[in-house]
Design an enzyme around this catalytic site. Structure first.
Site, PDB file in Angstrom:
ATOM      1  N   GLN A 141     -18.776  -8.244 -37.241  1.00  0.00           N
ATOM      2  CA  GLN A 141     -20.215  -8.331 -36.975  1.00  0.00           C
ATOM      3  C   GLN A 141     -20.972  -8.332 -38.304  1.00  0.00           C
ATOM      4  O   GLN A 141     -20.655  -7.559 -39.205  1.00  0.00           O
ATOM      5  CB  GLN A 141     -20.679  -7.164 -36.113  1.00  0.00           C
ATOM      6  CG  GLN A 141     -19.990  -7.079 -34.750  1.00  0.00           C
ATOM      7  CD  GLN A 141     -18.752  -6.214 -34.755  1.00  0.00           C
ATOM      8  OE1 GLN A 141     -18.087  -6.057 -35.784  1.00  0.00           O
ATOM      9  NE2 GLN A 141     -18.406  -5.647 -33.605  1.00  0.00           N
ATOM     10  N   GLN A 163     -21.517 -13.635 -35.735  1.00  0.00           N
ATOM     11  CA  GLN A 163     -21.594 -12.606 -34.701  1.00  0.00           C
ATOM     12  C   GLN A 163     -22.708 -11.617 -35.035  1.00  0.00           C
ATOM     13  O   GLN A 163     -22.774 -11.081 -36.139  1.00  0.00           O
ATOM     14  CB  GLN A 163     -20.265 -11.864 -34.576  1.00  0.00           C
ATOM     15  CG  GLN A 163     -20.247 -10.850 -33.437  1.00  0.00           C
ATOM     16  CD  GLN A 163     -18.881 -10.252 -33.199  1.00  0.00           C
ATOM     17  OE1 GLN A 163     -17.895 -10.647 -33.807  1.00  0.00           O
ATOM     18  NE2 GLN A 163     -18.802  -9.292 -32.286  1.00  0.00           N
ATOM     19  N   ASP A 164     -23.631 -11.407 -34.058  1.00  0.00           N
ATOM     20  CA  ASP A 164     -24.719 -10.426 -34.199  1.00  0.00           C
ATOM     21  C   ASP A 164     -25.721 -10.822 -35.287  1.00  0.00           C
ATOM     22  O   ASP A 164     -26.146  -9.980 -36.087  1.00  0.00           O
ATOM     23  CB  ASP A 164     -24.157  -9.034 -34.501  1.00  0.00           C
ATOM     24  CG  ASP A 164     -23.362  -8.449 -33.341  1.00  0.00           C
ATOM     25  OD1 ASP A 164     -23.253  -9.122 -32.297  1.00  0.00           O
ATOM     26  OD2 ASP A 164     -22.842  -7.337 -33.484  1.00  0.00           O
ATOM     27  N   ASP A 185     -23.249 -13.147 -29.162  1.00  0.00           N
ATOM     28  CA  ASP A 185     -24.243 -12.060 -29.104  1.00  0.00           C
ATOM     29  C   ASP A 185     -25.239 -12.165 -30.261  1.00  0.00           C
ATOM     30  O   ASP A 185     -25.636 -11.142 -30.834  1.00  0.00           O
ATOM     31  CB  ASP A 185     -23.553 -10.689 -29.167  1.00  0.00           C
ATOM     32  CG  ASP A 185     -22.676 -10.409 -27.957  1.00  0.00           C
ATOM     33  OD1 ASP A 185     -22.783 -11.139 -26.960  1.00  0.00           O
ATOM     34  OD2 ASP A 185     -21.868  -9.460 -28.020  1.00  0.00           O
ATOM     35  N   ARG A 241     -24.835 -11.532 -21.646  1.00  0.00           N
ATOM     36  CA  ARG A 241     -23.812 -10.739 -20.986  1.00  0.00           C
ATOM     37  C   ARG A 241     -24.264  -9.295 -20.926  1.00  0.00           C
ATOM     38  O   ARG A 241     -25.067  -8.831 -21.760  1.00  0.00           O
ATOM     39  CB  ARG A 241     -22.469 -10.877 -21.676  1.00  0.00           C
ATOM     40  CG  ARG A 241     -22.394 -10.439 -23.114  1.00  0.00           C
ATOM     41  CD  ARG A 241     -20.959 -10.594 -23.611  1.00  0.00           C
ATOM     42  NE  ARG A 241     -20.785 -10.236 -25.011  1.00  0.00           N
ATOM     43  CZ  ARG A 241     -19.591 -10.155 -25.592  1.00  0.00           C
ATOM     44  NH1 ARG A 241     -18.506 -10.402 -24.905  1.00  0.00           N
ATOM     45  NH2 ARG A 241     -19.489  -9.826 -26.869  1.00  0.00           N
TER      46      ARG A 241
END
Length: 327
Positions: A141, A163-164, A185, A241
């Site tokens: 992340q 990611q992130d 995400d 999600r």
């Protein structure tokens, strides 16, 4: 950026009479400082410019950031409200760093972290240059921007990562004409935020999720509303999600590319969260907007249900939202 006829939601372009008095006073006493890598400004780094602002600051301080790539890890702490990062729309400054969760933890991996109130940014690229992690890789992340301060606005900014990418942490936030790139995400947090005319661009290679909201219960006011946005890129992307029990994400008048997974939404393996999440769509278009295969816990809103998410009142904007500076 695509729009749907004349249905684009309008956000006030001027100073509202209902603005908080401390904000009115801060805007009346604004000051400008400059950052240029060639030494022609007052500072050569964004960090030094931020540190020059006194704790307890009560004036709008506009940091004009000249073109270039600034390799820095920047913190605007909570003692320094009323800060603006302003770049050149024709030569946007890039603030970049390669922090990862493996080294700093996800929350502290951010290239730029803002913890103060009334922050604003316009024409800036926020990047986390850490490499794209493999699917399921631990510690990969890497946050480009963490916004943990209330009442923040971003105009024509880019958030680049994997990611992130964007930690929309806590508080009320507004994003307009922004580009957000990531792999999984890549918009996440517990903020109560309105995204207007933004592009969510996936670079995922397989199944992924664009967003993950962290609302814990229905009494929590957080939620992400995406209005007149575009979803583009690669992968098989769920709109969101169920990261937490009452995650809330709404897409309205949004163009959805073919990458959007036909199911639309993912319960992340927690079937009980199907009853508590709030996932909804309203009058979206594009190949990914076909609702025939959507999961049953996703909602299709009617006009009355959609209205609260289409208005700037979703983020109580009349008391704090201002347009970008014209200096």
């Amino acid at each position: 950026m695509r729009e749907f006829g004349n249905r684009m939601v309008e956000i006030a372009n001027g100073v509202d009479a209902a603005l908080e008095i401390r904000l009115v006073r801060a805007e009346a006493g604004k000051r400008i400082i400059t950052v240029r890598q060639d030494g022609t400004g007052e500072f050569k780094t964004v960090t030094d410019a931020v540190k020059s602002i006194p704790p307890g600051n009560s004036r709008r301080t506009i940091i004009k950031i000249g073109p270039g790539v600034y390799r820095e890890k920047v913190l605007v702490d909570r003692s320094r409200p009323f800060v603006t990062f302003l770049g050149d729309p024709h030569a946007m400054a890039v603030i970049t760093f390669d922090g990862t969760a493996a080294k700093f933890g996800t929350w502290n991996s951010a290239t730029v972290a803002v913890e103060s109130q009334f922050f604003m940014a316009a024409n800036i690229v926020f990047e986390n240059s850490a490499p794209m992690p493999a699917d399921g890789e631990e510690g990969g992340q890497a946050v480009a921007m963490r916004i943990s301060g209330d009442k923040a606005a971003f105009y024509n900014c880019k958030f680049l990562g994997y990611q992130d990418t964007l930690l929309d942490d806590v508080g009320k936030h507004y994003f307009q004409d922004c580009f957000i790139r990531g792999s999984v995400d890549f918009i996440f947090g517990t903020g109560r935020s309105l995204y207007m005319k933004c592009e969510l661009h996936s670079v995922a290679k397989g199944i992924t999720a664009l967003t993950a909201h962290g609302r814990l219960g229905k009494s929590d006011s957080g939620g992400f509303a995406f209005v007149n946005c575009v979803i583009s890129g690669s992968g098989s992307a769920y709109l969101s999600r169920a990261w937490k029990e009452s995650s809330r994400v709404v897409f309205l008048y949004t163009y959805m590319g073919a990458l959007v997974n036909p199911k639309g939404w993912d319960d992340k393996g927690f079937q009980d969260r199907q009853r508590t999440v709030y996932y909804a769509e309203y009058k979206c278009k594009g190949p990914g907007a076909n609702t025939g295969g959507r999961v049953k816990f996703g909602r299709q809103l009617n006009d009355n249900q959609a209205q609260p998410y289409l208005s700037k009142t979703f983020i109580h904007a009349t008391t704090w939202l201002l347009p970008p500076p014209s200096v």
